[in-house]
Every structure is written in C-alpha cells, then in structure tokens.
Design an enzyme around this catalytic site. Sequence first.
Site, short mmCIF file in Angstrom:
data_model
loop_
_atom_site.label_atom_id
_atom_site.label_comp_id
_atom_site.label_asym_id
_atom_site.label_seq_id
_atom_site.Cartn_x
_atom_site.Cartn_y
_atom_site.Cartn_z
N CYS A 119 13.52 -2.32 8.75
CA CYS A 119 12.57 -3.16 8.02
C CYS A 119 13.23 -4.53 7.83
CB CYS A 119 12.24 -2.55 6.66
SG CYS A 119 10.85 -3.38 5.84
N CYS A 121 12.64 -6.53 4.99
CA CYS A 121 12.58 -7.05 3.61
C CYS A 121 13.94 -7.30 2.97
CB CYS A 121 11.72 -6.17 2.71
SG CYS A 121 12.41 -4.53 2.43
N CYS A 129 8.29 -7.79 4.35
CA CYS A 129 8.77 -6.88 5.40
C CYS A 129 8.52 -7.41 6.81
CB CYS A 129 8.11 -5.52 5.23
SG CYS A 129 8.45 -4.78 3.62
N LYS A 194 2.97 5.22 3.80
CA LYS A 194 3.76 4.56 2.76
C LYS A 194 2.85 3.75 1.87
CE LYS A 194 7.56 1.35 2.10
NZ LYS A 194 8.62 0.57 2.75
N ARG A 204 14.23 -2.15 -5.29
CA ARG A 204 14.27 -3.60 -5.00
C ARG A 204 15.48 -4.25 -5.65
NH1 ARG A 204 7.76 -4.29 -4.72
NH2 ARG A 204 7.57 -2.79 -3.02
N ARG A 216 3.13 -6.27 -1.68
CA ARG A 216 3.07 -5.69 -0.34
C ARG A 216 1.73 -5.02 -0.03
NH1 ARG A 216 8.27 -6.69 0.37
NH2 ARG A 216 9.98 -5.53 -0.60
N GLU A 232 -3.40 6.83 9.59
CA GLU A 232 -2.06 6.25 9.77
C GLU A 232 -1.17 7.22 10.57
OE1 GLU A 232 -0.44 3.60 9.42
OE2 GLU A 232 -1.42 2.34 7.94
N LYS A 247 5.54 8.80 1.47
CA LYS A 247 6.37 8.14 0.46
C LYS A 247 5.51 7.34 -0.50
CE LYS A 247 9.60 4.42 0.57
NZ LYS A 247 10.19 3.39 1.33
N SER A 273 13.11 5.69 -5.37
CA SER A 273 13.97 5.23 -6.46
C SER A 273 13.36 5.44 -7.84
CB SER A 273 14.31 3.75 -6.23
OG SER A 273 13.13 2.98 -6.13
C1 PBG Z 1 11.36 -1.10 2.72
C2 PBG Z 1 11.65 0.12 1.94
C3 PBG Z 1 11.40 0.28 0.58
C4 PBG Z 1 11.82 1.55 0.26
C5 PBG Z 1 12.31 2.14 1.43
N1 PBG Z 1 12.18 1.25 2.47
C6 PBG Z 1 10.90 -0.66 -0.43
C7 PBG Z 1 9.63 -1.32 -0.35
O1 PBG Z 1 8.80 -1.05 0.51
O2 PBG Z 1 9.43 -2.21 -1.17
C8 PBG Z 1 11.75 2.15 -1.09
C9 PBG Z 1 12.62 3.29 -1.34
C10 PBG Z 1 12.79 3.63 -2.76
O3 PBG Z 1 12.11 3.12 -3.67
O4 PBG Z 1 13.65 4.48 -3.01
N2 PBG Z 1 12.06 -1.53 3.51
#
Ligand code: PBG
Length: 322
Positions: A119, A121, A129, A194, A204, A216, A232, A247, A273
């Site tokens: 990614c 980002c 992203c 996602k 973040r 996003r 998707e 996710k 997270s």
């Molecule tokens: C993006 C990405 C994100 C997460 C995994 N890959 C963050 C986002 O899309 O803002 C989140 C993972 C998490 O919250 O543990 N590259």
Amino acid sequence: MFPERRMRRLRQNPAVRSLVQECSIAVDKLVLPVFVSDLIEAPSPIRAMPGVFQWPVARVGEFAKESWQKGLKGMMLFGIPRLKDSKGSEASNPDGVVSRAIKEVKDKAPQMLLMADVCLCEYTDHGHCGLLNGYEVDNDATLPELAKAALAYANAGVDVVAPSDMMDGRVEAVRTALDGEGFIHTPVLSYAVKFASAFYGPFREAANSAPQFGDRRSYQMNPANAKEALLEAELDISEGADMLLVKPALPYLDVLRATKEMAPLPVGAYQVSGEYSMIKAAAQAGYLEEARTVLESLLAITRAGADFILTYFALDVLEDVG
Ligand code: PBG
C-alpha cells in the site's frame, strides 16, 4: 424435548466439552502484523497499542527468530520510511525499509511465512493509499506503483504479497508484474473486503499513515454494505488472487461468513488495531479479563469462517494456547 433431551449432558466436564467443540483456535493459523521503521534505533512502543512496538530493521530479524521459537508461523510487515513524498516512492525502493526488513527476517528466521502489506499510505506525504490528482485518489495511476512495490518485496524474498490499498484492478496489476519477472509462485493475498473503518485509528499512529485531508471512503468500503463484499471478492478472484482477507474482523463476522461461503479460496480475517486496543484498554481498566476475551474473539472469528487470522495478539495466544 425436555426432559428426554438435556443439553447439559454434553457440558458436564472439560473432557466432554472439548470432545464436542465445533472449532478451535489453531496457533499455526495466526499471523502477527509487524511494524518496521527507519526512524528509530530501538524498539519503540506504540501509545495506542500497549504491548505493540515499532521495530528498527536491524532488530526485526532477531524478533522474528524469537517469535518463531515461540511457535509463530507467519508475519505481515508494514514499513515506516525515513522519507515520504507525493508518489510514495519509498514503498518500492529496493533499499527501502520493507525490502531490507524482508532480507533481515529471511536471514534470521528463514522458515517464517513472511507477508508484506502492499500500500502507499505509509509512504505518501499526503497519507492516502494512492497517487493524487488534485484532491482525488487516481486509481489507474496508482496501479503501476503498487505493482512496483510488490515486485520489490518479491525480489527481496517475501513469501506472500498483500495489497491493501483498495484500488480497482490492483490484484491483476500485481499478478502481471510478478509473473513478468518470474515470480510465478508468489501468492497474492488480497485485502478484497476492506471497510472504511474507525477501528484502524490506532494503526495510523503505529504506521504514521493518517490521511492529511479527507478520509478513505472513496476507495474503502461502506460499513453498511455486505452484498458489495461479494462482488469485491469475485473481482479479486477473477484477477488472480490466491487468498482473500476480510477486515476488520469482529464487527464484520456476517461479511466474513458470506465471503467464505462464496469464495473457493482461503479467506483470512484481520483483527485490526482498534479491536486490539479496545480489549487492551478494557483489560487495563479492569473491566474485562484479557486472555479469555482474546480467545473468545478469535474463536468467534474462526467460527464465522476464517481460515487464518491476522492479530496483534498472536504471540500472547501462543503463550496461552500453545
Ligand atoms: C493500509 C492498511 C491499514 C491497515 C492495514 N493496512 C490502514 C488503513 O487502511 O487506514 C489497518 C490495520 C489495522 O488497523 O490494524 N495500508
């Protein structure tokens, strides 16, 4: 009917309970997300995720080796580069943070199943992203950059590439780039489903990747939509994905189940997270018992259909279950 049928007969003691248990958490189905940073010299704690650290490249191999010895089988790498720019160039730099971390881990823990998040980002100065065109994230212009990053990680020796950007067509772009350079056996794990989720908040901070403007929602999915997830998934399968990811996990068990039922591929789930931080915070406040809550949440995700789970609790679970 009662009194002939008594459900409690099969709940009487641990032996009979485990005999009839319908699913369980397998430690070899857990993948630990790991942050590697070029901005630090020593492991650095992430405030919003107590117990989780960013690792300098020089130490991540050793961490992987210790984790392997504890029984961990898989890791997903995320990088925090020294420099960010508008194109996220560091994502695909062969000497960039993730490429070096891959070599480090493969050197010290060669059997670890090593995955890399693909990614932009964490690498763009605007935190989106993909590449920008004004204030829009430009889908098609982003695809070659993602493909370059995936290729750089494959060259560095990664086992699995995992695009998480949610650009349309990225699985095909990544697959074509890998095949073009002979990486015909490198699987693509697509974050197909996602959602644009508030549960990514702590990530973040962990990955320094908050968008500098907007959010996003023009590329990640609307949390209200489950049918859209099926489309998707179908598109990513047709573009050549080898595995899919849903996710976040716990708030989307219905979507996970529906995806698992339609997809003739392994489907993983990412306990993100915010899911981690909620349990940690409640445990620290004394409101929840941490180990039991973690195991129950992972069991729920497994029961809903996850073939494997990305979780920041992976090492804790190895100690509890392993
Ligand atoms: C993006 C990405 C994100 C997460 C995994 N890959 C963050 C986002 O899309 O803002 C989140 C993972 C998490 O919250 O543990 N590259």
